[in-house]
Design an enzyme around this catalytic site. Structure first.
Site, PDB file in Angstrom:
ATOM      1  N   TYR A  43      91.067 -17.658   4.534  1.00  0.00           N
ATOM      2  CA  TYR A  43      90.475 -18.422   3.827  1.00  0.00           C
ATOM      3  C   TYR A  43      90.660 -19.749   3.502  1.00  0.00           C
ATOM      4  CZ  TYR A  43      87.822 -14.250   2.850  1.00  0.00           C
ATOM      5  OH  TYR A  43      86.998 -13.103   2.850  1.00  0.00           O
ATOM      6  N   ARG A  64      80.550  -5.837  10.510  1.00  0.00           N
ATOM      7  CA  ARG A  64      81.805  -5.158   9.915  1.00  0.00           C
ATOM      8  C   ARG A  64      81.543  -4.619   8.573  1.00  0.00           C
ATOM      9  NH1 ARG A  64      87.037  -7.379   6.796  1.00  0.00           N
ATOM     10  NH2 ARG A  64      88.017  -5.212   6.503  1.00  0.00           N
ATOM     11  N   GLU A  67      93.863  -5.698   4.602  1.00  0.00           N
ATOM     12  CA  GLU A  67      94.749  -6.314   3.557  1.00  0.00           C
ATOM     13  C   GLU A  67      95.703  -5.737   2.640  1.00  0.00           C
ATOM     14  OE1 GLU A  67      92.477  -9.200   1.237  1.00  0.00           O
ATOM     15  OE2 GLU A  67      91.781 -10.081   2.753  1.00  0.00           O
ATOM     16  N   HIS A 126      89.235  -0.121   2.216  1.00  0.00           N
ATOM     17  CA  HIS A 126      88.943  -1.354   1.650  1.00  0.00           C
ATOM     18  C   HIS A 126      88.996  -1.111   0.081  1.00  0.00           C
ATOM     19  CE1 HIS A 126      87.368  -5.797   2.783  1.00  0.00           C
ATOM     20  NE2 HIS A 126      87.560  -5.725   1.365  1.00  0.00           N
ATOM     21  N   ASN A 142      92.273 -11.804   8.339  1.00  0.00           N
ATOM     22  CA  ASN A 142      91.383 -12.673   7.240  1.00  0.00           C
ATOM     23  C   ASN A 142      91.974 -13.782   6.904  1.00  0.00           C
ATOM     24  OD1 ASN A 142      89.973 -10.264   7.317  1.00  0.00           O
ATOM     25  ND2 ASN A 142      90.630  -9.284   5.525  1.00  0.00           N
ATOM     26  N   GLU A 147      87.457 -11.633   8.631  1.00  0.00           N
ATOM     27  CA  GLU A 147      86.972 -12.229   7.366  1.00  0.00           C
ATOM     28  C   GLU A 147      87.214 -13.775   7.361  1.00  0.00           C
ATOM     29  OE1 GLU A 147      88.081 -10.671   3.461  1.00  0.00           O
ATOM     30  OE2 GLU A 147      87.533  -8.574   4.203  1.00  0.00           O
TER      31      GLU A 147
END
Ligand code: PNW
Length: 473
Positions: A308, A84, A176, A130, A306, A374
């Site tokens: 985290y 990606r 995002e 991005h 994404n 991600e």
């Protein structure tokens, strides 16, 4: 093979590493200029005193522009089946606008990257935006603040589909949008560095519309012949109510609405924004016309995720925080324990169990196949370590094993998960944090640009070898 080690993922599961153009392409300002690349809002933002923690610049990151072939080969040697990455809008259209000239050298750069991916057997998964907005569009009309961005983004998207759609079958429009609107226009911590209580909601609206227009172009003009898929990718971490009190339980939902529902509820559910946001923002939040909502609803073929970390969350806040639904994000629990160990960034901790809950939440609420685009970790203090110590990244190995097991767990729970991209392939420019925090599975020496795989690169690779069933031959 024991029952326990039975592979749960699809045989065609896509896995690999993720990067973004602005964070890793440039070797120097001179190189960018010679390559015909225009400035982005990050070039401008980096000039603001104090904007980037260590004063480094987006024009000197990891020089993928020179090292692309070696990087792709290294990825492939780790066994990945896809990659990606993002296209730099100002590299291919230096001034960005619908009538502005195209930079042929920029197009040829991505021709090479895409062709090499295909040649060595890595499926390209390509992000159009991005965060590197052409600076000229910001100067002309304020970038995402103006609706004038929509035809400019449409032209850029069309150019990419025309040029690469025969080869690229997996597209992401935006990465995002919450960060673009919220960190770019509410906290001001990211480019273009605005602090406003009115702008983020307008920016968010334009992001959603630009995304939906690009998807319409793809579906009308390209998909019938190219047969690819297209969608958006959203960030948003899991939150666990601090305790069982109704207000803290409500806070958790309000935060999910503000981080994810802001974009996902219009796109996947056709809602005119979440009710909690309407209540919080009243007429500061724009409204989609029926025609706009018809365009937006269903404009993503999949849920791009994404992810985290996980927070505990309490209702209310000392300092207003509308982009998190005016809640308070914590890492502690009522008994004084903490939810997970510290990383190199204040907002990120290793909390693997939250990922499984999160994936189940997304799948049950939005009912779309999930592409994890991600997921990754910045080891505390890694920048201060010697190269020898940094490549023994045990904390990152622990993070990946835990989170990958959570992915498998969510698949076992019934979620349809189709990809996983580790953030990131190599250490790179971590936006306002500069070159300090390192997210790479491959170390980069920022003086020599030398690349060295860390233990985590092999750990991720091993995990997938064990967990993707071999395609029947
Ligand atoms: C994502 N936050 O950004 C981006 O897609 C990557 O470009 C970035 O390098 C990666 O995560 C690691 O940060 C985020 O403050 C940046 O909550 C900040 C936040 C979330 C995501």
């Amino acid at each position: 093979m024991t029952i326990d080690s039975k592979p749960a993922l699809r045989p065609d599961f896509m896995w690999g590493f993720a990067t973004a153009a602005a964070q890793m392409e440039s070797g120097s300002k001179e190189q960018d200029a010679a390559a015909g690349k225009g400035d982005s809002i990050w070039d401008y933002f980096c000039e603001k005193p104090g904007a980037i923690a260590d004063g480094t610049k987006v024009s000197r990151t990891t020089d993928f522009y020179t090292h692309w072939k070696e990087d792709l080969a290294l990825m492939k040697s780790l066994g990945v089946n896809s990659y990606r990455f993002s296209i730099s809008w100002p590299r291919v259209i230096p001034n960005g606008g619908a009538e502005d000239p195209v930079n042929e050298a920029g197009l040829e750069f991505y021709d090479q990257v895409i062709d090499e991916c295909l040649r060595i057997g890595m499926t390209p998964f390509v992000t159009l935006y991005h965060w590197d907005l052409p600076l000229a569009l910001y100067k002309k009309y304020g970038g995402w603040l103006s609706r004038r961005i929509i035809p400019d983004f449409e032209r850029y998207a069309r150019l990419c589909f025309e040029r690469w759609g025969g080869k690229v079958k997996h597209w992401l429009t935006l990465n995002e949008p919450w960060v673009v609107a919220g960190l770019g226009h509410y906290t001001g911590s990211f480019a273009p560095g605005h602090r406003s209580s009115s702008e983020p909601w307008i920016v968010g609206h334009h992001l959603i519309l630009a995304h939906a227009h690009a998807v319409k172009i793809y579906r009308d003009e390209f998909k019938p012949a190219q047969h690819g898929e297209i969608g958006i990718t959203l960030n948003g971490d899991w939150v666990e109510p601090w305790d069982e009190s109704p207000e803290n339980v409500q806070a958790a939902q309000d935060k999910m609405d503000a981080a994810i529902g802001w974009f996902a509820d219009p796109i996947y559910l056709g809602h005119n924004y979440p009710a909690s946001m309407r209540k919080m923002l009243s007429d500061r939040l724009p409204t989609f016309t029926p025609e706009e909502l018809a365009l937006v609803h269903g404009s993503s073929d999949f849920y791009g995720c994404n992810f985290y970390t996980t927070n505990t969350i309490k209702a209310g806040c000392v300092v207003e925080d509308e982009i998190n639904g005016n809640t308070t994000l914590c890492f502690d629990r009522p008994d004084g324990s903490v939810i997970g160990p510290e990383s190199d960034l204040g907002w990120l901790r290793d909390v693997p169990w939250g990922f499984r809950k999160h994936l189940n939440y997304l799948y049950s609420k939005y009912q779309k196949p999930i592409y994890i685009t991600e997921n990754g970790y910045a080891v505390k203090g890694e920048s201060q370590m010697s190269a020898e110590d940094a490549v023994k990244d045990a904390d990152r190995v622990t993070y990946y094993r835990g989170y990958l097991d959570a992915v498998r767990g969510a698949v076992e729970d019934g979620a349809d998960i189709r990809s996983y991209f580790a953030w990131s392939f190599h250490d790179n420019f971590e936006w306002a944090s500069g070159l300090g925090p390192r997210f790479g599975c491959v170390r980069v020496d920022y003086d020599t640009f030398e690349r060295t795989p860390k233990d985590s690169a092999y750990a991720v690779s091993e995990w997938f070898k064990k967990n993707i069933p071999a395609e029947s031959s």
